[in-house]
Design a protein around this motif. Structure first.
Motif, PDB file in Angstrom:
ATOM      1  N   ALA A  77      -8.769  -3.277 -11.766  1.00  9.26           N
ATOM      2  CA  ALA A  77      -7.748  -2.511 -12.491  1.00  9.26           C
ATOM      3  C   ALA A  77      -7.126  -1.408 -11.632  1.00  9.26           C
ATOM      4  CB  ALA A  77      -8.351  -1.918 -13.759  1.00  9.26           C
ATOM      5  N   LEU A  78      -7.941  -0.681 -10.867  1.00  7.11           N
ATOM      6  CA  LEU A  78      -7.408   0.421 -10.056  1.00  7.11           C
ATOM      7  C   LEU A  78      -6.452  -0.080  -8.976  1.00  7.11           C
ATOM      8  CD1 LEU A  78      -7.299   3.400  -9.298  1.00  7.11           C
ATOM      9  CD2 LEU A  78      -9.332   3.049  -7.875  1.00  7.11           C
ATOM     10  N   PRO A  79      -6.832  -1.083  -8.171  1.00 11.23           N
ATOM     11  CA  PRO A  79      -5.873  -1.572  -7.172  1.00 11.23           C
ATOM     12  C   PRO A  79      -4.555  -2.032  -7.785  1.00 11.23           C
ATOM     13  CG  PRO A  79      -8.052  -2.465  -6.729  1.00 11.23           C
ATOM     14  CD  PRO A  79      -8.128  -1.769  -8.053  1.00 11.23           C
ATOM     15  N   LEU A  80      -4.607  -2.676  -8.936  1.00  7.23           N
ATOM     16  CA  LEU A  80      -3.384  -3.138  -9.586  1.00  7.23           C
ATOM     17  C   LEU A  80      -2.501  -1.964 -10.009  1.00  7.23           C
ATOM     18  CD1 LEU A  80      -4.759  -6.051 -11.799  1.00  7.23           C
ATOM     19  CD2 LEU A  80      -3.185  -6.253  -9.865  1.00  7.23           C
ATOM     20  N   ALA A  81      -3.126  -0.945 -10.611  1.00  6.67           N
ATOM     21  CA  ALA A  81      -2.362   0.213 -11.067  1.00  6.67           C
ATOM     22  C   ALA A  81      -1.724   0.950  -9.896  1.00  6.67           C
ATOM     23  CB  ALA A  81      -3.263   1.151 -11.864  1.00  6.67           C
ATOM     24  N   VAL A  82      -2.483   1.134  -8.814  1.00 11.08           N
ATOM     25  CA  VAL A  82      -1.959   1.855  -7.654  1.00 11.08           C
ATOM     26  C   VAL A  82      -0.863   1.039  -6.963  1.00 11.08           C
ATOM     27  CG1 VAL A  82      -2.532   2.864  -5.407  1.00 11.08           C
ATOM     28  CG2 VAL A  82      -4.141   3.071  -7.308  1.00 11.08           C
ATOM     29  N   PHE A 100      -3.016  -7.637   8.609  1.00 12.29           N
ATOM     30  CA  PHE A 100      -4.047  -6.658   8.244  1.00 12.29           C
ATOM     31  C   PHE A 100      -5.266  -7.427   7.779  1.00 12.29           C
ATOM     32  CE2 PHE A 100      -6.390  -3.734   5.581  1.00 12.29           C
ATOM     33  CZ  PHE A 100      -6.292  -2.531   6.269  1.00 12.29           C
ATOM     34  N   ASP A 101      -6.448  -6.973   8.215  1.00 18.16           N
ATOM     35  CA  ASP A 101      -7.680  -7.666   7.827  1.00 18.16           C
ATOM     36  C   ASP A 101      -8.865  -6.722   8.006  1.00 18.16           C
ATOM     37  OD1 ASP A 101      -9.464  -9.632   7.033  1.00 18.16           O
ATOM     38  OD2 ASP A 101      -9.607 -10.549   9.016  1.00 18.16           O
ATOM     39  N   LYS A 102      -9.123  -5.896   6.972  1.00 17.36           N
ATOM     40  CA  LYS A 102     -10.184  -4.897   7.075  1.00 17.36           C
ATOM     41  C   LYS A 102     -10.791  -4.615   5.706  1.00 17.36           C
ATOM     42  CE  LYS A 102      -8.209  -2.271  10.962  1.00 17.36           C
ATOM     43  NZ  LYS A 102      -7.683  -0.932  11.367  1.00 17.36           N
ATOM     44  N   PRO A 103     -12.029  -4.080   5.698  1.00 12.99           N
ATOM     45  CA  PRO A 103     -12.588  -3.553   4.438  1.00 12.99           C
ATOM     46  C   PRO A 103     -11.762  -2.362   3.984  1.00 12.99           C
ATOM     47  CG  PRO A 103     -14.323  -3.909   6.066  1.00 12.99           C
ATOM     48  CD  PRO A 103     -13.015  -4.041   6.788  1.00 12.99           C
ATOM     49  N   LEU A 104     -11.743  -2.139   2.673  1.00 17.34           N
ATOM     50  CA  LEU A 104     -10.916  -1.082   2.117  1.00 17.34           C
ATOM     51  C   LEU A 104     -11.699  -0.343   1.038  1.00 17.34           C
ATOM     52  CD1 LEU A 104      -8.007   0.149   2.018  1.00 17.34           C
ATOM     53  CD2 LEU A 104      -7.517  -1.528   0.225  1.00 17.34           C
ATOM     54  N   PRO A 105     -11.929   0.959   1.189  1.00 19.87           N
ATOM     55  CA  PRO A 105     -12.651   1.717   0.156  1.00 19.87           C
ATOM     56  C   PRO A 105     -11.927   1.645  -1.183  1.00 19.87           C
ATOM     57  CG  PRO A 105     -12.459   3.004   2.172  1.00 19.87           C
ATOM     58  CD  PRO A 105     -11.570   1.806   2.343  1.00 19.87           C
ATOM     59  N   ASN A 106     -12.702   1.615  -2.249  1.00 24.87           N
ATOM     60  CA  ASN A 106     -12.123   1.553  -3.591  1.00 24.87           C
ATOM     61  C   ASN A 106     -11.752   2.960  -4.056  1.00 24.87           C
ATOM     62  OD1 ASN A 106     -11.304   0.612  -6.073  1.00 24.87           O
ATOM     63  ND2 ASN A 106     -13.363   0.622  -6.952  1.00 24.87           N
ATOM     64  N   SER A 107     -10.702   3.512  -3.430  1.00 21.68           N
ATOM     65  CA  SER A 107     -10.236   4.850  -3.808  1.00 21.68           C
ATOM     66  C   SER A 107      -8.715   4.835  -3.811  1.00 21.68           C
ATOM     67  CB  SER A 107     -10.755   5.910  -2.838  1.00 21.68           C
ATOM     68  OG  SER A 107     -10.111   5.808  -1.585  1.00 21.68           O
ATOM     69  N   GLU A 108      -8.144   5.618  -4.708  1.00 16.20           N
ATOM     70  CA  GLU A 108      -6.683   5.619  -4.830  1.00 16.20           C
ATOM     71  C   GLU A 108      -5.979   6.034  -3.538  1.00 16.20           C
ATOM     72  OE1 GLU A 108      -3.107   7.668  -7.479  1.00 16.20           O
ATOM     73  OE2 GLU A 108      -5.187   7.771  -8.171  1.00 16.20           O
ATOM     74  N   PRO A 109      -6.419   7.107  -2.841  1.00 22.07           N
ATOM     75  CA  PRO A 109      -5.706   7.500  -1.621  1.00 22.07           C
ATOM     76  C   PRO A 109      -5.695   6.397  -0.555  1.00 22.07           C
ATOM     77  CG  PRO A 109      -7.135   9.280  -2.373  1.00 22.07           C
ATOM     78  CD  PRO A 109      -7.480   8.084  -3.200  1.00 22.07           C
ATOM     79  N   LEU A 150      -6.096   3.110  -1.019  1.00 19.27           N
ATOM     80  CA  LEU A 150      -5.272   2.001  -1.490  1.00 19.27           C
ATOM     81  C   LEU A 150      -3.789   2.312  -1.303  1.00 19.27           C
ATOM     82  CD1 LEU A 150      -7.233   1.237  -4.782  1.00 19.27           C
ATOM     83  CD2 LEU A 150      -6.945  -0.365  -2.886  1.00 19.27           C
ATOM     84  N   ARG A 151      -3.395   3.514  -1.734  1.00 20.97           N
ATOM     85  CA  ARG A 151      -1.984   3.897  -1.630  1.00 20.97           C
ATOM     86  C   ARG A 151      -1.536   3.952  -0.174  1.00 20.97           C
ATOM     87  NH1 ARG A 151       1.277   5.902  -5.405  1.00 20.97           N
ATOM     88  NH2 ARG A 151      -0.483   6.258  -6.830  1.00 20.97           N
ATOM     89  N   GLU A 152      -2.417   4.430   0.696  1.00 17.58           N
ATOM     90  CA  GLU A 152      -2.085   4.504   2.121  1.00 17.58           C
ATOM     91  C   GLU A 152      -1.785   3.120   2.684  1.00 17.58           C
ATOM     92  OE1 GLU A 152      -4.270   5.728   6.340  1.00 17.58           O
ATOM     93  OE2 GLU A 152      -5.116   6.418   4.441  1.00 17.58           O
ATOM     94  N   LEU A 153      -2.612   2.128   2.316  1.00 14.27           N
ATOM     95  CA  LEU A 153      -2.395   0.768   2.808  1.00 14.27           C
ATOM     96  C   LEU A 153      -1.095   0.191   2.256  1.00 14.27           C
ATOM     97  CD1 LEU A 153      -3.210  -1.825   4.248  1.00 14.27           C
ATOM     98  CD2 LEU A 153      -4.569  -2.430   2.226  1.00 14.27           C
ATOM     99  N   PHE A 154      -0.876   0.350   0.946  1.00 11.42           N
ATOM    100  CA  PHE A 154       0.341  -0.209   0.344  1.00 11.42           C
ATOM    101  C   PHE A 154       1.598   0.404   0.968  1.00 11.42           C
ATOM    102  CE2 PHE A 154      -2.435  -0.576  -3.693  1.00 11.42           C
ATOM    103  CZ  PHE A 154      -2.997  -1.743  -3.223  1.00 11.42           C
ATOM    104  N   ASP A 155       1.588   1.720   1.145  1.00  9.36           N
ATOM    105  CA  ASP A 155       2.747   2.395   1.729  1.00  9.36           C
ATOM    106  C   ASP A 155       2.974   1.941   3.172  1.00  9.36           C
ATOM    107  OD1 ASP A 155       3.113   3.736  -0.628  1.00  9.36           O
ATOM    108  OD2 ASP A 155       2.171   5.614   0.047  1.00  9.36           O
ATOM    109  N   LYS A 156       1.885   1.762   3.900  1.00  9.17           N
ATOM    110  CA  LYS A 156       1.995   1.348   5.305  1.00  9.17           C
ATOM    111  C   LYS A 156       2.579  -0.059   5.413  1.00  9.17           C
ATOM    112  CE  LYS A 156      -0.893   0.690   9.428  1.00  9.17           C
ATOM    113  NZ  LYS A 156      -2.279   0.772   9.968  1.00  9.17           N
ATOM    114  N   LEU A 157       2.094  -0.970   4.586  1.00  6.97           N
ATOM    115  CA  LEU A 157       2.597  -2.345   4.622  1.00  6.97           C
ATOM    116  C   LEU A 157       4.061  -2.410   4.197  1.00  6.97           C
ATOM    117  CD1 LEU A 157      -0.449  -4.343   3.151  1.00  6.97           C
ATOM    118  CD2 LEU A 157       0.353  -4.328   5.526  1.00  6.97           C
ATOM    119  N   ARG A 158       4.429  -1.632   3.180  1.00  9.28           N
ATOM    120  CA  ARG A 158       5.822  -1.638   2.718  1.00  9.28           C
ATOM    121  C   ARG A 158       6.755  -1.063   3.785  1.00  9.28           C
ATOM    122  NH1 ARG A 158       7.231   1.431  -1.806  1.00  9.28           N
ATOM    123  NH2 ARG A 158       9.017   0.057  -2.069  1.00  9.28           N
ATOM    124  N   ALA A 159       6.293   0.000   4.442  1.00  6.01           N
ATOM    125  CA  ALA A 159       7.130   0.637   5.460  1.00  6.01           C
ATOM    126  C   ALA A 159       7.334  -0.262   6.675  1.00  6.01           C
ATOM    127  CB  ALA A 159       6.500   1.962   5.894  1.00  6.01           C
TER     128      ALA A 159
END
Length: 205
Positions: free
Chosen positions: A70-75, A33-42, A44-53
Motif C-alpha cells: 500500500a505505501l509504495p503505491l500511495a507514494v 535500476f536494480d537494488k534493494p529499497l528500504p520500505n520508507s516514504e523518503p 521510495l519518493r527519491e527513487l520515483f523522482d530520480k527515474l522520472r527525471a
C-alpha cells in the motif's frame, strides 16, 4: 491493463515488510535500476523522482496491492507515476518462462518489470476505489473470522452442557452468548453450584 502508450520505464517492486527489491527496465528491456529499497516514504519518493527525471514516465508494478504494497503505491501515485499490479498466480506462471528456478527478490522484481514491459495485458489497474474495497474486505473478513470463532466456542459450550446436564442446556443453550449467562457459568461453574446459589443470588448476579 493493455495500454502502455507513453511509458518510458517499467519499475517492478517485489514488496517486503522491511525492504523491497526494485528493478527498472527501459522500453528496450535494459535494466536501469536494480537494488534493494528500504520500505520508507523518503527512499521510495527519491527513487520515483530520480527515474522520472532521468527517463520520463514511470509505470510502477507490484505483486501485492494491499498491506505491505500500500505505501509504495500511495507514494508512487503522489509522485506522478502510473501504477498497476501483477496478480500472484499470473506472476508464477510467467516466472516459468524465465531461466533459473531459484526464487529471489531480485529475480521476482525483474520478472514483474519485464512482464509489465513485454506483456502489459497481464497487468491489472489499481484505482483508489479498488484499494478502499480491498481494505473493507480485509476488515469484513476479520469480523467474519471473529464471528465464526464465537460460534464455534458457543457450540462447544452447548455440547459440554448437553453432556453434563441436558435440562440446563435447554434453558441456557439458546442464550449461551448472552453476557449474563456467560457470567453465571463463570461464577458458579456447575449445575450443582447454580442450584446451591439459589434464586436470589442468581437474579442479583
Amino acid at each position: 491493463m493493455t495500454d502502455e502508450t507513453g511509458i518510458d520505464v517499467y519499475l517492478g517492486l517485489d514488496v517486503g515488510k522491511g525492504d523491497h527489491h526494485a528493478t527498472a527496465v527501459s522500453r528496450a528491456g535494459k535494466k536501469v535500476f536494480d537494488k534493494p529499497l528500504p520500505n520508507s516514504e523518503p527512499k521510495l519518493r527519491e527513487l520515483f523522482d530520480k527515474l522520472r527525471a532521468k527517463h520520463g514516465t514511470v509505470l510502477m508494478v507490484v505483486d501485492q496491492p494491499a498491506s505491505i504494497g500500500a505505501l509504495p503505491l500511495a507514494v508512487a501515485r503522489d509522485a506522478g507515476c502510473q501504477v498497476a499490479y501483477l496478480p500472484g498466480l499470473t506472476m508464477r506462471r510467467i516466472a516459468e518462462l524465465y531461466p533459473g528456478e531459484a526464487k529471489t527478490d531480485a529475480r521476482d522484481a525483474f520478472i514483474i518489470a519485464d512482464a509489465a514491459r513485454a506483456m502489459p495485458h497481464t497487468l491489472r489497474t489499481i484505482d483508489p476505489a479498488d484499494e478502499t474495497v480491498a481494505e473493507l474486505a480485509m476488515i469484513a473478513g476479520f469480523d467474519d473470522d471473529l464471528a465464526g470463532e464465537s460460534t464455534r466456542i458457543a457450540n462447544r459450550l452447548r455440547g459440554l452442557l448437553t453432556q453434563i446436564h441436558p435440562s440446563l442446556e435447554r434453558v441456557l443453550g439458546p442464550r449461551i452468548q448472552h453476557p449474563a449467562v456467560l457470567r453465571l457459568l463463570d461464577q458458579f461453574g456447575s449445575p450443582a453450584q447454580i442450584r446451591k446459589a439459589g434464586r436470589r443470588r442468581l437474579v442479583t448476579l
